[in-house]
Structure formats: C-alpha cells, structure tokens
Motif scaffolding. Sequence first.
Motif, PDB file in Angstrom:
ATOM      1  N   VAL A 111      14.451  -6.567  -5.241  1.00  0.00           N
ATOM      2  CA  VAL A 111      15.671  -5.782  -5.093  1.00  0.00           C
ATOM      3  C   VAL A 111      16.656  -6.613  -4.274  1.00  0.00           C
ATOM      4  O   VAL A 111      16.324  -7.081  -3.185  1.00  0.00           O
ATOM      5  N   GLU A 116       8.450  -4.628  -7.091  1.00  0.00           N
ATOM      6  CA  GLU A 116       7.817  -5.535  -6.134  1.00  0.00           C
ATOM      7  C   GLU A 116       8.354  -6.943  -6.346  1.00  0.00           C
ATOM      8  O   GLU A 116       8.340  -7.451  -7.465  1.00  0.00           O
ATOM      9  N   ASN A 143       1.689  -7.037   3.654  1.00  0.00           N
ATOM     10  CA  ASN A 143       0.717  -6.753   4.706  1.00  0.00           C
ATOM     11  C   ASN A 143      -0.516  -6.023   4.223  1.00  0.00           C
ATOM     12  O   ASN A 143      -1.570  -6.114   4.845  1.00  0.00           O
ATOM     13  N   VAL A 144      -0.390  -5.295   3.116  1.00  0.00           N
ATOM     14  CA  VAL A 144      -1.576  -4.561   2.682  1.00  0.00           C
ATOM     15  C   VAL A 144      -2.696  -5.551   2.357  1.00  0.00           C
ATOM     16  O   VAL A 144      -3.873  -5.244   2.535  1.00  0.00           O
ATOM     17  N   GLY A 178      -0.026   0.154  10.158  1.00  0.00           N
ATOM     18  CA  GLY A 178       0.295   0.965   8.990  1.00  0.00           C
ATOM     19  C   GLY A 178      -0.771   1.027   7.919  1.00  0.00           C
ATOM     20  O   GLY A 178      -0.692   1.858   7.024  1.00  0.00           O
ATOM     21  N   PHE A 179      -1.753   0.150   7.977  1.00  0.00           N
ATOM     22  CA  PHE A 179      -2.731   0.165   6.897  1.00  0.00           C
ATOM     23  C   PHE A 179      -3.498   1.483   6.885  1.00  0.00           C
ATOM     24  O   PHE A 179      -3.648   2.132   5.859  1.00  0.00           O
ATOM     25  N   LYS A 180      -3.950   1.889   8.052  1.00  0.00           N
ATOM     26  CA  LYS A 180      -4.720   3.128   8.157  1.00  0.00           C
ATOM     27  C   LYS A 180      -3.920   4.327   7.690  1.00  0.00           C
ATOM     28  O   LYS A 180      -4.453   5.341   7.317  1.00  0.00           O
ATOM     29  N   GLY A 210       0.816  -1.202   0.000  1.00  0.00           N
ATOM     30  CA  GLY A 210       0.000   0.000   0.000  1.00  0.00           C
ATOM     31  C   GLY A 210       0.853   1.257   0.000  1.00  0.00           C
ATOM     32  O   GLY A 210       0.629   2.178  -0.796  1.00  0.00           O
ATOM     33  N   HIS A 211       1.859   1.277   0.863  1.00  0.00           N
ATOM     34  CA  HIS A 211       2.647   2.494   1.012  1.00  0.00           C
ATOM     35  C   HIS A 211       3.481   2.788  -0.226  1.00  0.00           C
ATOM     36  O   HIS A 211       3.586   3.930  -0.663  1.00  0.00           O
ATOM     37  N   ILE A 226      -8.411  -2.099   9.619  1.00  0.00           N
ATOM     38  CA  ILE A 226      -8.989  -1.068  10.477  1.00  0.00           C
ATOM     39  C   ILE A 226      -8.352   0.290  10.197  1.00  0.00           C
ATOM     40  O   ILE A 226      -7.127   0.393  10.121  1.00  0.00           O
ATOM     41  N   THR A 236      -6.077  -6.494   9.042  1.00  0.00           N
ATOM     42  CA  THR A 236      -7.474  -6.581   9.469  1.00  0.00           C
ATOM     43  C   THR A 236      -8.250  -5.316   9.114  1.00  0.00           C
ATOM     44  O   THR A 236      -9.333  -5.097   9.627  1.00  0.00           O
TER      45      THR A 236
HETATM   46  C1  LIG Z   1      -2.300  -9.525  10.363  1.00  0.00           C
HETATM   47  C2  LIG Z   1      -2.120  -8.050  10.238  1.00  0.00           C
HETATM   48  C3  LIG Z   1      -3.151  -7.205  10.623  1.00  0.00           C
HETATM   49  C4  LIG Z   1      -3.001  -5.831  10.508  1.00  0.00           C
HETATM   50  N1  LIG Z   1      -4.052  -5.034  10.819  1.00  0.00           N
HETATM   51  C5  LIG Z   1      -3.978  -3.696  10.614  1.00  0.00           C
HETATM   52  C6  LIG Z   1      -5.092  -2.874  10.818  1.00  0.00           C
HETATM   53  O1  LIG Z   1      -6.171  -3.360  11.163  1.00  0.00           O
HETATM   54  N2  LIG Z   1      -4.973  -1.555  10.646  1.00  0.00           N
HETATM   55  C7  LIG Z   1      -3.804  -1.005  10.263  1.00  0.00           C
HETATM   56  O2  LIG Z   1      -3.735   0.203  10.125  1.00  0.00           O
HETATM   57  N3  LIG Z   1      -2.720  -1.767  10.012  1.00  0.00           N
HETATM   58  C8  LIG Z   1      -2.779  -3.101  10.170  1.00  0.00           C
HETATM   59  N4  LIG Z   1      -1.688  -3.903   9.922  1.00  0.00           N
HETATM   60  C9  LIG Z   1      -0.433  -3.279   9.483  1.00  0.00           C
HETATM   61  C10 LIG Z   1      -0.420  -2.923   8.016  1.00  0.00           C
HETATM   62  O3  LIG Z   1      -0.912  -3.979   7.263  1.00  0.00           O
HETATM   63  C11 LIG Z   1       0.980  -2.612   7.585  1.00  0.00           C
HETATM   64  O4  LIG Z   1       1.572  -1.718   8.490  1.00  0.00           O
HETATM   65  C12 LIG Z   1       1.039  -1.960   6.214  1.00  0.00           C
HETATM   66  O5  LIG Z   1       0.280  -2.670   5.298  1.00  0.00           O
HETATM   67  C13 LIG Z   1       2.494  -1.924   5.772  1.00  0.00           C
HETATM   68  O6  LIG Z   1       2.712  -1.169   4.619  1.00  0.00           O
HETATM   69  P1  LIG Z   1       2.633  -1.771   3.132  1.00  0.00           P
HETATM   70  O7  LIG Z   1       1.217  -1.903   2.779  1.00  0.00           O
HETATM   71  O8  LIG Z   1       3.415  -0.917   2.249  1.00  0.00           O
HETATM   72  O9  LIG Z   1       3.353  -3.158   3.341  1.00  0.00           O
HETATM   73  P2  LIG Z   1       3.364  -4.462   2.446  1.00  0.00           P
HETATM   74  O10 LIG Z   1       2.055  -4.677   1.832  1.00  0.00           O
HETATM   75  O11 LIG Z   1       3.928  -5.530   3.274  1.00  0.00           O
HETATM   76  O12 LIG Z   1       4.360  -4.031   1.304  1.00  0.00           O
HETATM   77  C14 LIG Z   1       5.736  -4.276   1.302  1.00  0.00           C
HETATM   78  C15 LIG Z   1       6.068  -4.903  -0.010  1.00  0.00           C
HETATM   79  O13 LIG Z   1       7.469  -4.923  -0.183  1.00  0.00           O
HETATM   80  C16 LIG Z   1       7.806  -6.066  -0.930  1.00  0.00           C
HETATM   81  N5  LIG Z   1       9.229  -6.336  -0.774  1.00  0.00           N
HETATM   82  C17 LIG Z   1       9.881  -6.778   0.320  1.00  0.00           C
HETATM   83  N6  LIG Z   1      11.204  -6.933   0.062  1.00  0.00           N
HETATM   84  C18 LIG Z   1      11.388  -6.556  -1.229  1.00  0.00           C
HETATM   85  C19 LIG Z   1      12.531  -6.492  -2.082  1.00  0.00           C
HETATM   86  N7  LIG Z   1      13.736  -6.848  -1.656  1.00  0.00           N
HETATM   87  N8  LIG Z   1      12.342  -6.079  -3.344  1.00  0.00           N
HETATM   88  C20 LIG Z   1      11.114  -5.705  -3.812  1.00  0.00           C
HETATM   89  N9  LIG Z   1      10.008  -5.769  -3.040  1.00  0.00           N
HETATM   90  C21 LIG Z   1      10.139  -6.182  -1.763  1.00  0.00           C
HETATM   91  C22 LIG Z   1       6.909  -7.114  -0.321  1.00  0.00           C
HETATM   92  O14 LIG Z   1       6.751  -8.213  -1.176  1.00  0.00           O
HETATM   93  C23 LIG Z   1       5.619  -6.342  -0.118  1.00  0.00           C
HETATM   94  O15 LIG Z   1       4.717  -6.479  -1.184  1.00  0.00           O
HETATM   95  C24 LIG Z   1      -1.783  -5.285  10.032  1.00  0.00           C
HETATM   96  C25 LIG Z   1      -0.749  -6.145   9.666  1.00  0.00           C
HETATM   97  C26 LIG Z   1      -0.912  -7.509   9.742  1.00  0.00           C
HETATM   98  C27 LIG Z   1       0.200  -8.411   9.319  1.00  0.00           C
END
Ligand SMILES: Cc1cc2nc3c(=O)[nH]c(=O)nc-3n(C[C@H](O)[C@H](O)[C@H](O)COP(=O)(O)OP(=O)(O)OC[C@H]3O[C@@H](n4cnc5c(N)ncnc54)[C@H](O)[C@@H]3O)c2cc1C
Lengths: 419, 968, 69
Positions: A209, A65, A73-74, A369-371, A43-44, A80, A78
Amino acid sequence: MARGYSIFSILKHALRPKQPWPEAWAKPEPKSSYDAIVIGGGGHGLATAYYLAKNHGLKNIAVLEKGHIGSGNVGRNTTIIRSNYMLGANTAFFEKSLKMWEGLSHELDFNCMVSHRGQITVGISPTQMDSFARRGNIMRLNGIDAELLDRQELEKELPYLDYSKSARYPIWGALHQPRAGTVRHDAVAWGYARAASQLGVHIIENCEVTGILKADNTVTGVETTRGRILSDKVGIAVAGHTSHVAKMAGLRLPVESHVLQAFVTEPVKPMVHHVVSWGAELFYLSQSDKGGMVFGGHIDGFNTYTQRGQFFKAKEVMECAVALMPFMSRMRLLRAWGGLVDMTPDGSPFICTTPIDGLYLNGGWCYQGFKATPASGFTFAHTMAKNEAHHLSAGFALDRLMKGKELDEHGVGNWTYKQ
Amino acid sequence: MSFRRLTSGGRLDRDKSVKFRFNGKRLKGLSGDTLASALLANDRLLVGRSFKYHRPRGIVGAGVEEPNALFTIGKDGTEQVNVIGTCLELTENLRAKSQNAWPALSFDLRAVNQLFAPIFGAGFYYKTFMGPRLKSWMFYEPHIRHAAGLGKTGTQGTAARHNTRNAFSDVLIIGSGPAGLAAALALAGTGVSVTLAEQDFELGGSILSSQNENLLAWREATLATLNRAENLRLLTRATVQGLFDGNQAIIAIGGTMVESLRARTIIFATGAVERPLVFDDNDLPGVMLASALRTYANRFALLPSKRCIIATNNDSAYETAFDLVTLGATVMIADERNGIAGELLAKSASLGVVVFAGSSIAAVAGKRRIEAVMLGGPHHVRLSCDLLGMSGGWSPLVHLTSQVGSKPQFNPSVQAFVPGPLATGHYVAGACNGSFGTLAAINTGQAQASAVLAALGKKAINKTDVPPLEADRGLAILPSVSPSKSRFAFVDFQNDVTAKDIAQARDEGYTNIEHLKRYTTLGMGTDQGKTSNINALAMLANLRDVPISQVGTTTFRPPFTPLTVGAIVGRSLGQHFRPTRRSPLHDWHEQNGATMIDAGLWKRAWYYNWAGKTPHEAYLKEMELVRHNVGLSDVSTLGKIDVQGKDAAEFLNRVYVNGFAKLAVGRARYGVMLNDDGLVLDDGTTSRISETKFYMTTTTAQAGEVMSWLEYLLQCHWPDLDVHVTSLTDEWGGMALSGPNARQVLERAFPEEDLSDSALPYMAVKDIEYEKVPIRILRLSFSGELGYEIHCPANFTQGLWEHVLKMGASAGLKPYGLEALASLRIEKGHVAGLELDHRNSLDDLGLGKMASSKKSFVGDTLRMREDMMAPERWSLVGLELLEPGKKLRGGAILFAAKDEIKGHGRGYITSVTWSTDLQIYVALGLYQGGLAHENEEIIAAFPLKNEKVRLRIVSPHFIDREGTRLNA
Amino acid sequence: MSEFRYGGDATKKRPGPGAGGLKVWHEYVFTFDNPKGPHEEFWQHTLGCRQWFKLKRNTATNEILGGGA
Ligand SMILES: Cc1cc2nc3c(=O)[nH]c(=O)nc-3n(C[C@H](O)[C@H](O)[C@H](O)COP(=O)(O)OP(=O)(O)OC[C@H]3O[C@@H](n4cnc5c(N)ncnc54)[C@H](O)[C@@H]3O)c2cc1C
C-alpha cells in the motif's frame, strides 16, 4: 471451520503420490474493489480478515501484504503467549486471547502447536515478589491461573538456574502461569491465511500500500504497487510500519518504530520445559520443539526501520541468559535476527476507530502482540464491521493518552524507548 | 578402508601422533589433523545419524560448510554439542561422541522413521497431532521434543575463561585464501593498519588443498613477508562471526576471545563452498563433496584407496580428479554435461581418468557406505567404488556482505549468487565475488588492496609477485538441478529435507523462498544451509518456471558459524554480570554483622545481627531502637545533586511541583517532581546552601534517571538558564541519625557546634567542619522521629560513621538497616518504592496540596487530564489489620466489604509492616476514592495463598500525625 | 550498559513553561513523526562527559548523517 488436514489426508496423499496437495491459500489477482481491506498480512491482519468473514458475514475482503504473508513480526517473534496482565483494560483481553489459542488448531484445522508449557518469571527481590503477588492475585481474581513459587519450589521446577552465592542477583521466587506457553509462529500466519482463504478472503501478496485515498474525511480505498483498490473500510495492521502507513492518511500517532532482536541456539535434547523470564532485566527464553533455545530481551532503544540489531544489545541479552542459566554459556548461537516493533508511550496497543471515517487502526503492539493475535483479530474485525469498539478492546482507544488513561503495565513512564 | 593415509605429503606432523576417543573407542591421528580427517584416517565413515529419519551419515565436506559431521565433545556435564568435526583441530585426549543415534550409532532404532517417510514429508506436523481434543498437542509434544534436538548439552556453565576486547584497524581482510593473502601482501609495509582474520588454524585457504608447487611456494614467500610487516595483524582460528553498523566486526578467536573490531574498510575474501548434487540416497556415507576429497588428499594425505567416482556438472571437479590420480588413486568422472572442453578430456585421457559424458548418478548402492553407483544417461553402467565425490558448482560465501545489507545478485555465468552493490568502504575479492580461479583471486585481491589504499588516501606502493600458474579456466557449469521425485534425494542433509519435500511445498503454495524454508525447515540447521540453499533455490525456480534471480535468497544473519554464548558474554559472568555499587560504608557493614541485600545495582545493609538472626526479628528491634532511643542508618545511596547557578532557584521552581524560589538560605524543603505526562517521577529533599547553590537529594532508585532528566532539560530545552547540575552520589556519603535521643548524640559528636532546636530547627541545614572535613547536617526525617542526615565526602564517611557511633555508644546508639528504614517510613506514611511506580499522580499519593498554583512546573498541563482528575481514582490510604494473628501482605487486592471478591478490586496494598508502636500490621495502599472512605472496613484478598482479611482505612500517617516528634 | 543514552526526536518543540494547553502538550509528549529516513534526535554521552547532543541519523539505514543544528 476449515477442514481437510489429518493423518488420514496425509495417508491418502502418501498412497497417491501423483495427486498433489492443494494450495494452502489461494493467490488471486486483486479486484478493483472490496467491502473491506486489511493492510498487512501479519498475524493480526490475517486473523482480522478471517473473523470479518467468519463472524461478520463480510464476503468481499482482501488482505494486502507488501511482501509475503508472515514476513513481519509474526514470523520473527519469540512465540510466547501468556495472560498475566493486571491493568483493568488489559486482563480480560489477553485472557480471551489465551482462551482462543487453546482451540485455535481445531478452529483453523492447522496445527499451530499451541504448547501450554507454562511461563515462570523469576523474582530478584522481596519488593519484586510483592509486585508479582499483586499481578498473580489479579489474575486469580479474574479466573486466570497463577501461582507464586518460593525459592525451594522454583529450584525443583528449574534446577538449572543459578542459585549460587556468586549470582549477581539472588533468586527469591517466581510467578508461574501454567497455561502460558508458546505457539509455532509461522503456523499462525499460514493457518489463518488458509482458513480465511477458504472463506473467500483474497490474500494478496507482493502488494504494498503506497497511499490511502480519502474523500473529505472518509476513506475510499488505497493506492498499491498492484494498482488502485477501492473500499470504504480500510484497516491498518502493519506493526512496525504503523506510523508510515498512517501518515498516508495524514495521521500522526503515538507510535515509534524500534528494533527488537531475538536469538536461537543449536538444537539440543529437551532441557528447558517452560518459558522462563526474569525480573532483573527484560529477558525470556524457551526451548523450541526442535530443540533450539529461543530467547530475547529488550529493544535496542532508538528508533529505526532497519531490521538489524546492535551487537551491544545482543551481548546484554546473552549476559542475561548466562547470568540466569549458567549452562547457556556452552550453548551455541545459531542465528540472531531483528524485527520492527511499534512502540507506544504506555506500552499498550490500539484497536480502534480513527479520526478518519472508515479507517481503523490496529497497532502499537510493542513486543507483546503475538500472544494477542486471536483476540486482536476477533475484536478488530468487530470494530471494522460495526464501526465501534468491542468491549474487550475498549481500553485500546487512540484518545486514551489525551484522557490520562494510560495502560502502563510495567510502570515505566511515557517513553516509547523505555517501555 | 575407503581412505588410506599416504606416507608422505600433506600438512601433517608425522612425528606427533595424537590420541583421541570416538564413542569411547581409542583412536590415533596426527598433529595437523582435524577431527574429521582423523576419523577418516581410521576408516570411520559413519559419524552420525540424521535429524528426522536417523539415516546413517558420513562426513561430506572439509570445512565450515559441513552439514553432517557434528559431535559432542567432552563429558560429565561439560559437554559441548554440535561441534563441527571438519573445523575442529585434533588435540590430545579429545573425546568425541556421535549424536542423534539411539541406542547406538551402528544400530539406531529410530531409523524406522524412514519407513514413514511417505507421510513424514513437508508440513507433516502442521497437519496432524491436533486431535482428539483441544490441547491434544500437550500430549504429543513431549514425545516429539524428545525425538528432536541433536546432542544433549552439558548442564554446567563453561569452565573456559572467555575474554572480550576492542580493536581498531584501517583494513580488515576476511579470509586468507589467495585473494586475502594477495590483498595483505599488497598492504604489507604501507603504513595502514591491517587485520587479517582466518577461521582455519592455518593461513592459505584453498591453497592448503592444492598440490601445485608454485602456488605453495608463493604462499610460503608471502607469509614470510607478511610475518615481517609491522602493520599487519594475522589472526588464525579467527572467525568473523558478524558485521554490525559502523563496520563493527565481531571476531571469535581461538574459542576464548571475542574481539570487537572497528574497521575503516573491509575486504571480503571469504571464498566459496562447493554444492552437493541432488540424487537418490546422496547421503550415503562415502558420498562427499569433490573438493573435500581434494582437501583430504592434499592437506591431510588421505587418498581414496580403491576407486573413486566424481560426479559433476562443471569443470572444477576435474582438478580434484587430476590431483587424486597424480597421488595414485583410481578415478572416474561422471559429467552431466555433453560439451566438455577438449583439453579437459585430453588431460583426463592422458592421466587415465575415464570420463562418462552426459552422465548423472541414477542410483547408489551400499548399506552403511557406498559400494557402487549406477549411471543414468547414455552409459547405463554400474560402477563399484568406495567413494563418490560430487560437485554441483560453487556458492560464494556472501553471508557477511549480506549481513551488512548488500543483497546477493545472481550471476548466471557462474551460476551463483555474488554480493550485490556494496557500501562505501567495502570491497570483495576472489571466489567470494564469483572469480573462482586462483589467478583471478590473487589479481582481484591485489586490485582491491590498491582501491583500499586509494580510499584511505595512500599511494599503492606494493607491486606484488604473482606465482607462475596456468591461466584460470572459466567455470563452465550446467545450470539446472533436476529435482528428483524420489524419497531420499536430499537437498538439506542436516534437516533431512528432500527434493520431494520441496516439490510438495511448491504444490501447497509455499513458493516464496522464506515460506519454503520455514515450511520444510530447509537451511535452518546448525550449518544454516551453507550447502543446501542454492540447490533449493534452483529447484524452486525450476518448479515455478521463473529465473533463479526472481526467487531471491533468504536473509543471512549472524553468526557465520555457531558461536558459544559464553564467548560473547566474556567476563560479564556471575557477580560481574552487572556492576556492583557499594556505599562508602560497605566494608564496615560487612565487618559489623550486617546482612546485605541488593537494591538495584547497590548492595545495602538489610539488617544487623545485633538485633536478631532473622530479618523479621531484627528489623523490629531496630525499629524500636529508633522509636524509643536513637539509631544510625546508611543513606549514602540516595541521589545527591549539586545545583548551582544564577537561575538555580528558577530551575528548581520549574522541575518541582512546589515552590523553591523563596526557600531561605539554610533551609530544606521536601519536593516532588512530575514527568511531562503529569505522573510522579520522584521525590526528595532539596536545601538551599546559598542564593545560587542548592543541594538536592533523590530516591536511590531514581537517582540516575533524575540526573539525566535535569541535564536533558537544561542542555536541550532551557540552555538560557544559568544552572549547572553535578552528581555527588558517589562523591558524598550520608547517614541518618534518628530517634528521640538524636540531638543528644549529635551534640556529643560535634561539641563545638550549636545544634539546638533554635539553631537547627526542623527542615534546616547547616554546613560545618569537623577535623577539617566538610560536613553537611540536614535536619529532616524519613522515620518520623527527630532526625538528622549527616553527609560528607565519601572517603571520610566511614570515619564519621564510626565517630558518631562512638559518641552515641553510651546512649545506646546502634546501626539500623534498610528493612527497618522502610518500615519506619511506612508507619510515618512517606511514599517510596512501589508507590512511586510511574503510574500515580500527585493526588493519588495524597500530595495534591503541594502543587503550586502560582507558577508553572513540569507536568502541570498533562496532570490535569480528565481521567487523572477523576474522584474515583485510586489514592493513598493507610490500612490497619483488624484480625489479630493474621498477616498482611504486599500485593493483596482491596475490596469494599460489600463487594464480590473478583475482578480488579478497588485498589491494592503496596507496602506492609508490623507497627511496633501500634502492635498491629499496618500498610500503605491505593484505594478507590482514597481517604474519602476513612474508617471504612474493607477486605484484602490474597487468592494466591487463599487468604482474606479485614482491614480498616485510616490515615497513612500511623504515628505522630501532628509532627511533634519531628519538631522536638 | 551502553555508553550513550537515547533521548528521542529532537525536532519537537517543547512548549515553554506555562505555555501550551492540553492538546499541545499531548502532541509534544505522546505523538511522533517517526520518519523512515533522516531523523534528528537527542543522545546523551552518559558514561562520558554527560553532554546531551543532537545527531542526524537515517533511520532506514542507521547511517549517521552528522550533528544536528
Ligand atoms: C524479535 C521479536 C520477538 C517478539 N516476541 C514476542 C513474544 O514472545 N510474544 C508476543 O506476544 N509478541 C512478541 N513479539 C511481538 C509480535 O511479534 C508483534 O507484536 C506482532 O506479531 C505484530 O502483529 P502482526 O503479526 O500483525 O505484525 P507483522 O507480522 O509485522 O505484520 C505486519 C505486516 O504488514 C506488512 N506491511 C507493512 N507495510 C505495508 C504496506 N505499506 N502495505 C502492505 N503491507 C504492509 C508487513 O510486511 C507485515 O507482513 C515479538 C516481536 C519481535 C520482533
């Protein structure tokens, strides 16, 4: 603003079945260099690329990616969203995010099913009600909606909680944020990807990467499983893999990787109409639009990179579910899963420059971090484009621990595994 | 009637009829039936409506794979929803209801959804319901939610008593089909402990669906041996739901027991499930898995009554056809393949089974149940029928191996995913590994058992019998699944995902299998895609023009089948959710009018009814008692730690900010500890009992943390220090005797002792014995009054408490509770609770002066960080309410008088009490700049209640600033 | 409630009492190797003998590799 999805476009495709829908986001081959690279298609990362293109006029951007977008995690959380943060550097940032959620489906032309169903945190002691009051007051003083519910008011809202004498922890009341809620998580990844792609961002999947290239103390690009890609702006947004990727640039961070589990039950007719959390232990539950109860608790509590939870922790979370909502004992678990969360010693994130020129960090999101996704992308894009902190995320600097500016929202102390 | 019940055969007890209800209607089945087989026996083909289109749906399978036959069981708030009818043993008076039908199963208005199918395709919701305004979703969502969801759950907790237990086994065999039974047989009597877990209520797996006499006889003989063997545990109705690290198997047994089994080795013999075929209207009731028809015939004595068509792309369905014909049914086969093995054709001919080669199902006809099929291919005919069995090949149940990290690999020769490389100690046998024949299953089961024995260092001793069976046929199977463009060719029955949805998702670029799954919701139902996943993978591979191995599978996660949350929780319910800690005085409190309150895991006396009926009324009386006379309070919950050793003083010097090295024997000192980060961890009083022995107390809340922290420092980092720490929290109890008349009471309680001010001055400690009980008297005060803490072993605490009360009775001594205790300390300005929240430094709490500059202590470096030394930090102040008649509340936000009331303010109120001494509300709080603003008038805002009050900043020590009372 | 309590990375060297400045302590308290692979860590047998001990575990698989040195 991306356009093209509506009931009319659906009707058009229904009437002309021969004409296929276009790809939601393009799947180009990587170029040899970009103006900016974002590592991580969560997501981020995707939001950052979108705002880089939209707000900062960068044309030549890639998101790299390692698997498929949304595989982290995105797509595991859950879902929220809330803005009940009371510490100075947090409040405005998370409220900005909640505001951005309100318009996100329109902004992206993708229905992210942003549901402002309200979050209710149930309090178990007078002292806890006082700390809820502090939080709620700060929210109100910052223009954020919040209300305190006493036990009777709560019982009207959530009749299915255990108000009986046999409850281990009595219910004293609750803090309610009506605008908090849930969002369809996958839609966030896909919506940002589609909108970014329409602005020309290259979304490159299956591209891990494996190295970060530097000349002296300046970033020059990355090494990937699909070849070397050059850029003098590289942003890291890899959540659970933050330490791993930062290490490629020689950085050692205040981050440890932990597994957080989540659970979903069979779908049933609407029963729980809010996000409900609890003050006894970290526990939260909401009912998805499809009808399943989606819930979770705290991290398993030791570093790991396996996305598999331990049973003892799963059991503890189920115990919370039943203790708070006895009807949950008859619901059936459909699926349990885990995600790697990037825990920090104060439970708060980093959106910042790093000691290496041209290398930017977005991480340390823990389980919250989702929010933050929209505001995180918005401010991180600013930081990457302007090489400076955005005022909303200025508190999320890497040196805050060195300076004694911890943002310990829960008051847990300096342990990643307790935060 | 589509099925008729045979008068003999099957595994039924025809003497035992079982009454049950379906949608209110009284029906009968037989003992040995499942709910599904009993419904079929009553000609109930239509059992539910589908999730999205509300299409009529019938039973498809005969086991865990079933996607459609989900029921709500029970009534009146105790409903259990989504129960799989094919696995539910029929029991007397069972009440089953079909789901997702409105208003009725046979007449469902929401079936109009089908008309909108062209627009209702994949990703529909992502593209619509966004307008007209922001937040429009809030308008649509309730309607969509209402239409979604399967059954309506009961609102009460389950009445069922669930239990949990732990077990250990050398070998866990999962599944009791031919492979599992053969493995168990080979291990019988070998001395290794074996657990065999089978989810069915009978052992035998696929054997139960067979009519082969030799095989059935082998099963009987094998079971006889197994039942005799002492090293085997045979579990039926026992589903291995999840496998976790360290070979921890979570087994749900009989609906009321969840066992956590640690196994040294595991043999996976979980078998395989048949795949449906994808063609238009393949969800019509009466269209079933071919293998299910075989099971219903052989195990449940249910035979297709008129004509049954079997559609297949592989050899295995012939067995079904032959069994059905043998029992007297009329069967025809439509085989997609052309090169059918000669012997199959010959046998078909001899049994009168007509085979249409190169023929697939082009269409089916019928309204609520199947009436005919149209064949595609060379034989373009319409065949009437009352049942259609389909076989699209077999999918090994690789769920459990995948849960423990073995990535499934595609085996083209059987067109199926089989387990990939396994971890040490894991073995796989039979159909689960793609060895689909019965002989192969028995042989691999035996072989794996021998391998297990070898791995456990035992010799294989059992050469087991193998039944005389025909040699297995290889599974000749046609690989591809041709995707249909039509609207209602279902891939996932439960979630109404069609072939067309998959094609559309491909067009839109959701080509990764995880994207496809989430975009279309494929495999996300209660069956978790047991019948649908592989067909979808094959289709996607086709559409993407890549081999299926490149598409991969989605991740398999626990549980294997839906498992009630209550079963996992077991007895950790209600009061047993978490342990309850009770002080040694708990019973006394309850018997003497105390109202109890929870404090962490503890139950504490909150207030006593001698003082009042409401907490407010009572705590004020109790406070006054302490301020003006004398009271007794239970402080047994304080952390109590015995610190002993040559280096004990040095150790305390390191963990406390203030010095302990020079503390004299017989004296006590208030100490504060920091974390490594320089923030306050805890406070308490530690006294020196001898040169090498100290007695530490901690706050109730942090007792466990502090204990672990001390052990951590000693064991992990300072092993050179000769110090031992032992927790006495549970072993010792304590009481605080406070008030101006405290000494008088104490002297009456222990008349032999000299307890005068000179013998026991403030901050002194004295060990005495009274009636042979060791007692420790510490002269300290939390309340601000002359005070003593009296500690003694827990089993004497109540006796001592009663003794002191008795001796104080004439002076007016009475007990006081937690509320008064906390209020007294606020008046005195002691920090506790919300002030000790891991966010405050020594200086923040006004304790900076305590830090010794002569020695190093934990946290001394990081407490000096830039921001933590800033003068504008929030620090401890006392607050007095200036507006009589108004209330002060904890959690109010503080502002300077000139401030605009918004933002984060300059601090907040942590604790509030009515001061009985000052007759006003007073509070402790943190305020920017702290006491530098003493005497300033400020504002406390409580917008949650629209309140704003004026306060004055004062010293946090509201009473007796000079300490005359303490030293009295 | 779990029988064991986790205590973090055991390879970090705690600066002796009085030793190390701000940088050293910041590094010790707040930053982590967080490796994907073998990790030596502290655990306490909380609901048992209360011994703190070192354990080597592969964080990529959770496989226990043995006691720590
Ligand atoms: C079970 C669970 C419940 C949660 N519930 C909540 C909630 O209710 N509310 C809330 O606000 N937050 C929640 N969170 C936290 C939230 O999901 C994360 O903080 C947030 O999604 C992280 O940011 P992101 O979406 O960018 O991460 P991610 O979706 O994890 O994105 C990171 C990406 O980087 C990629 N990556 C990793 N290494 C490399 C590399 N070397 N080269 C290229 N790509 C790479 C991964 O494959 C991944 O796709 C929850 C997390 C979990 C696990």
